[in-house]
Design an enzyme around this catalytic site. Structure first.
Site, PDB file in Angstrom:
ATOM      1  N   THR A 111      -0.827  63.839 -51.621  1.00  0.00           N
ATOM      2  CA  THR A 111      -1.504  64.624 -52.644  1.00  0.00           C
ATOM      3  C   THR A 111      -1.057  64.229 -54.053  1.00  0.00           C
ATOM      4  O   THR A 111       0.044  63.696 -54.229  1.00  0.00           O
ATOM      5  CB  THR A 111      -1.180  66.122 -52.406  1.00  0.00           C
ATOM      6  OG1 THR A 111      -1.482  66.860 -53.562  1.00  0.00           O
ATOM      7  CG2 THR A 111       0.292  66.356 -52.099  1.00  0.00           C
ATOM      8  N   ASP A 112      -1.883  64.554 -55.046  1.00  0.00           N
ATOM      9  CA  ASP A 112      -1.481  64.309 -56.439  1.00  0.00           C
ATOM     10  C   ASP A 112      -0.402  65.301 -56.893  1.00  0.00           C
ATOM     11  O   ASP A 112       0.241  65.092 -57.914  1.00  0.00           O
ATOM     12  CB  ASP A 112      -2.702  64.379 -57.382  1.00  0.00           C
ATOM     13  CG  ASP A 112      -3.413  65.733 -57.374  1.00  0.00           C
ATOM     14  OD1 ASP A 112      -3.077  66.595 -56.548  1.00  0.00           O
ATOM     15  OD2 ASP A 112      -4.332  65.921 -58.214  1.00  0.00           O
ATOM     16  N   GLU A 113      -0.206  66.380 -56.086  1.00  0.00           N
ATOM     17  CA  GLU A 113       0.744  67.414 -56.514  1.00  0.00           C
ATOM     18  C   GLU A 113       2.185  66.902 -56.547  1.00  0.00           C
ATOM     19  O   GLU A 113       3.041  67.522 -57.172  1.00  0.00           O
ATOM     20  CB  GLU A 113       0.619  68.650 -55.611  1.00  0.00           C
ATOM     21  CG  GLU A 113      -0.779  69.230 -55.666  1.00  0.00           C
ATOM     22  CD  GLU A 113      -0.912  70.605 -55.028  1.00  0.00           C
ATOM     23  OE1 GLU A 113       0.061  71.366 -55.013  1.00  0.00           O
ATOM     24  OE2 GLU A 113      -2.019  70.906 -54.547  1.00  0.00           O
ATOM     25  N   LYS A 160       5.828  67.229 -49.517  1.00  0.00           N
ATOM     26  CA  LYS A 160       4.916  66.076 -49.470  1.00  0.00           C
ATOM     27  C   LYS A 160       5.576  64.878 -50.160  1.00  0.00           C
ATOM     28  O   LYS A 160       5.470  63.746 -49.694  1.00  0.00           O
ATOM     29  CB  LYS A 160       3.577  66.399 -50.136  1.00  0.00           C
ATOM     30  CG  LYS A 160       2.658  67.307 -49.330  1.00  0.00           C
ATOM     31  CD  LYS A 160       2.285  66.777 -47.960  1.00  0.00           C
ATOM     32  CE  LYS A 160       1.331  65.602 -48.018  1.00  0.00           C
ATOM     33  NZ  LYS A 160       0.885  65.192 -46.652  1.00  0.00           N
ATOM     34  N   TYR A 170       5.637  73.139 -51.271  1.00  0.00           N
ATOM     35  CA  TYR A 170       4.629  72.270 -50.652  1.00  0.00           C
ATOM     36  C   TYR A 170       4.724  70.857 -51.224  1.00  0.00           C
ATOM     37  O   TYR A 170       4.887  69.879 -50.496  1.00  0.00           O
ATOM     38  CB  TYR A 170       3.216  72.830 -50.867  1.00  0.00           C
ATOM     39  CG  TYR A 170       2.110  71.820 -50.602  1.00  0.00           C
ATOM     40  CD1 TYR A 170       1.912  71.284 -49.327  1.00  0.00           C
ATOM     41  CD2 TYR A 170       1.268  71.378 -51.634  1.00  0.00           C
ATOM     42  CE1 TYR A 170       0.912  70.349 -49.085  1.00  0.00           C
ATOM     43  CE2 TYR A 170       0.271  70.448 -51.402  1.00  0.00           C
ATOM     44  CZ  TYR A 170       0.095  69.934 -50.123  1.00  0.00           C
ATOM     45  OH  TYR A 170      -0.891  68.993 -49.883  1.00  0.00           O
TER      46      TYR A 170
HETATM   47  P1  NAD Z   1      -5.234  71.526 -43.262  1.00  0.00           P
HETATM   48  O1  NAD Z   1      -4.179  72.571 -43.426  1.00  0.00           O
HETATM   49  O2  NAD Z   1      -6.653  71.925 -43.234  1.00  0.00           O
HETATM   50  O3  NAD Z   1      -4.965  70.711 -41.919  1.00  0.00           O
HETATM   51  C1  NAD Z   1      -3.695  70.245 -41.563  1.00  0.00           C
HETATM   52  C2  NAD Z   1      -3.655  70.068 -40.052  1.00  0.00           C
HETATM   53  O4  NAD Z   1      -2.345  69.538 -39.726  1.00  0.00           O
HETATM   54  C3  NAD Z   1      -3.809  71.375 -39.272  1.00  0.00           C
HETATM   55  O5  NAD Z   1      -4.820  71.249 -38.291  1.00  0.00           O
HETATM   56  C4  NAD Z   1      -2.445  71.587 -38.635  1.00  0.00           C
HETATM   57  O6  NAD Z   1      -2.491  72.195 -37.354  1.00  0.00           O
HETATM   58  C5  NAD Z   1      -1.906  70.171 -38.545  1.00  0.00           C
HETATM   59  N1  NAD Z   1      -0.424  70.139 -38.518  1.00  0.00           N
HETATM   60  C6  NAD Z   1       0.416  70.680 -39.423  1.00  0.00           C
HETATM   61  N2  NAD Z   1       1.697  70.478 -39.063  1.00  0.00           N
HETATM   62  C7  NAD Z   1       1.648  69.802 -37.888  1.00  0.00           C
HETATM   63  C8  NAD Z   1       2.641  69.317 -36.986  1.00  0.00           C
HETATM   64  N3  NAD Z   1       3.948  69.510 -37.223  1.00  0.00           N
HETATM   65  N4  NAD Z   1       2.250  68.655 -35.877  1.00  0.00           N
HETATM   66  C9  NAD Z   1       0.929  68.467 -35.606  1.00  0.00           C
HETATM   67  N5  NAD Z   1      -0.062  68.931 -36.405  1.00  0.00           N
HETATM   68  C10 NAD Z   1       0.297  69.581 -37.524  1.00  0.00           C
HETATM   69  O7  NAD Z   1      -4.943  70.479 -44.415  1.00  0.00           O
HETATM   70  P2  NAD Z   1      -5.951  69.481 -45.159  1.00  0.00           P
HETATM   71  O8  NAD Z   1      -6.440  70.145 -46.372  1.00  0.00           O
HETATM   72  O9  NAD Z   1      -6.889  68.907 -44.186  1.00  0.00           O
HETATM   73  O10 NAD Z   1      -4.924  68.359 -45.612  1.00  0.00           O
HETATM   74  C11 NAD Z   1      -4.658  67.239 -44.774  1.00  0.00           C
HETATM   75  C12 NAD Z   1      -3.664  66.327 -45.471  1.00  0.00           C
HETATM   76  O11 NAD Z   1      -4.196  65.886 -46.705  1.00  0.00           O
HETATM   77  C13 NAD Z   1      -2.334  66.999 -45.785  1.00  0.00           C
HETATM   78  O12 NAD Z   1      -1.313  66.074 -45.529  1.00  0.00           O
HETATM   79  C14 NAD Z   1      -2.429  67.325 -47.261  1.00  0.00           C
HETATM   80  O13 NAD Z   1      -1.155  67.305 -47.863  1.00  0.00           O
HETATM   81  C15 NAD Z   1      -3.291  66.175 -47.760  1.00  0.00           C
HETATM   82  N6  NAD Z   1      -4.096  66.477 -48.951  1.00  0.00           N
HETATM   83  C16 NAD Z   1      -4.874  67.612 -48.992  1.00  0.00           C
HETATM   84  C17 NAD Z   1      -5.644  67.862 -50.114  1.00  0.00           C
HETATM   85  C18 NAD Z   1      -6.537  69.086 -50.197  1.00  0.00           C
HETATM   86  O14 NAD Z   1      -7.025  69.401 -51.278  1.00  0.00           O
HETATM   87  N7  NAD Z   1      -6.800  69.787 -49.112  1.00  0.00           N
HETATM   88  C19 NAD Z   1      -5.628  66.980 -51.198  1.00  0.00           C
HETATM   89  C20 NAD Z   1      -4.840  65.836 -51.109  1.00  0.00           C
HETATM   90  C21 NAD Z   1      -4.081  65.587 -49.976  1.00  0.00           C
END
Ligand code: NAD
Length: 366
Positions: A156-158, A185, A181
């Site tokens: 993430t950009d965070e 990350k 968080y």
């Molecule tokens: P989300 O919370 O919708 O999904 C995350 C998934 O990971 C869930 O299904 C959860 O069950 C699974 N998970 C978590 N811990 C786990 C573990 N220990 N073992 C197995 N599965 C596990 O999140 P998202 O929004 O889809 O984000 C996905 C990724 O993208 C993350 O790594 C997040 O940091 C990154 N990201 C998200 C955003 C955003 O705006 N949503 C932006 C940039 C990056």
């Protein structure tokens, strides 16, 4: 001619020598989109590992698999926590992926403030376990297989902290995470680079700005606002609502990931963002206006906006400079914010049952 040239440059085809991609977090919002796009647009075998948390859902993927055109033999789901090291190694050795995309993480800042240990366990220790299993597997495969192998970490950009009024993050920005968080990350990013430099694991890393779109769990700002408009309940906004995020439609994120899989350089990180800067207040007001258009009898939805006490340590502004991925990989977003938000609102309106199901399964109070 120009259209054909643009089409050729923009095409998202993944190299044919990639046969199996292992995705962690494929039952989540972004992971689900990635799995569905890979099933629809490629012949690649998909291994989906997810512990299946409150935010998880497989309905979209299962619906797709029920359609005859998708070959079920090339999709495998393992409900497994990354902290089950033995099982993770077992899956890697059995399924032998060429490419790993690591998305599994706890992803909501508010929850990280309430329970930081959960984020340390999932985002840091979980990544460590996956990297260790990957190292074992990588060391066991042939030189030819190693030359193809890639570990792609989705971040993430965070991790870069908070910006002032001007400037944007790019690949050279310093890490300065400020919430549990973003700190976990950032730690996972560092682990991935360390396993690259110390153990020779070929990696790519992407840092993307805030995503939105269909299938996002309704605790995040955009789906929560849609939910509140639907239920005609107060829409909570933190502090003065002037915090700025760089919003990107999830499909544009997935397009960018495809570009990185295809042509991204090994050892390189890419910042992904579509110049979609908006204050939280602007985002919420845009959604309210759309609801006013859809149901003018319930005017105006902006009267539901309720300012609440700010989140502790709330970052002021994030913005991405996507120059590298645009110039090197010819990626550019397909959605502007208005088009993306309209499409997203329509999806939630047509899928109220999905929202109800997610709220029921998670016990989330909204
Ligand atoms: P989300 O919370 O919708 O999904 C995350 C998934 O990971 C869930 O299904 C959860 O069950 C699974 N998970 C978590 N811990 C786990 C573990 N220990 N073992 C197995 N599965 C596990 O999140 P998202 O929004 O889809 O984000 C996905 C990724 O993208 C993350 O790594 C997040 O940091 C990154 N990201 C998200 C955003 C955003 O705006 N949503 C932006 C940039 C990056």
């Amino acid at each position: 001619k120009i259209d054909i040239i643009i089409f050729l440059i923009m095409n998202f085809k993944i190299p044919e020598n990639i046969k199996t991609i292992l995705i962690t977090g494929g039952a989540g919002f972004i992971g689900g989109w990635l799995v569905r796009r890979l099933l629809q647009e490629t012949k690649i075998t998909i291994i989906n590992i997810d512990k299946y948390s409150y935010a998880s859902d497989l309905e979209g993927i299962n619906n797709l698999l029920m359609k005859n055109a998708i070959n079920k033999e090339r999709y495998f789901f393992f409900q497994t926590d990354l902290n089950n090291s033995e099982k993770i190694s077992e899956i890697l050795f059995a399924k032998r992926p060429d490419y790993i995309m690591h998305l599994a993480a706890e992803s909501h800042v508010d929850r990280s403030l309430e329970n930081p240990l959960n984020f340390i366990e999932n985002n840091i220790i979980g990544t460590f376990n996956l990297l260790e299993a990957t190292r074992l597997f990588f060391n066991s495969i042939s030189k030819k297989e190693q030359d193809l192998f890639l570990f792609h970490h989705i971040s993430t950009d965070e991790v870069y902290g908070s910006l002032g009024e001007k400037g944007s993050f790019n690949e050279a920005s310093n890490y300065d995470p400020r919430s549990p968080y973003s700190a976990t990350k950032a730690a996972s990013d560092h682990l991935v680079f360390a396993w690259h430099h110390s153990y020779g694991i070929p990696i790519k890393l992407t840092n993307c700005s805030n995503n939105y779109g269909p299938y996002q769990f309704p605790e995040k700002l955009i789906p929560l606002t849609i939910l509140k408009c639907l239920k005609k309940e107060p829409i909570p906004i933190y502090g003065n609502g002037l915090q700025i995020r760089d919003w990107l439609h999830v499909e544009d994120h997935v397009d960018a990931l495809f570009k990185v899989i295809k042509n991204g350089k090994t050892g390189q990180k890419y910042c992904i963002g579509g110049h979609g800067e908006k204050t939280n207040l602007e985002v919420v007001k845009t959604i309210c206006s759309r609801f006013d258009e859809l149901s003018p009898q319930n005017l105006p939805h902006s009267s539901l906006i309720t300012m609440v006490e700010d989140r502790p340590g709330h970052d002021t502004r994030y913005a991405i400079d996507p120059n590298l991925i645009q110039k090197e990989l010819f990626w550019k977003p397909r959605y502007d914010f208005n088009k993306g938000i309209y499409q997203t609102i329509s999806w939630y309106l047509n899928n109220e049952k999905w929202i109800e199901k997610m709220i029921e399964q998670s016990g989330y109070s909204g």
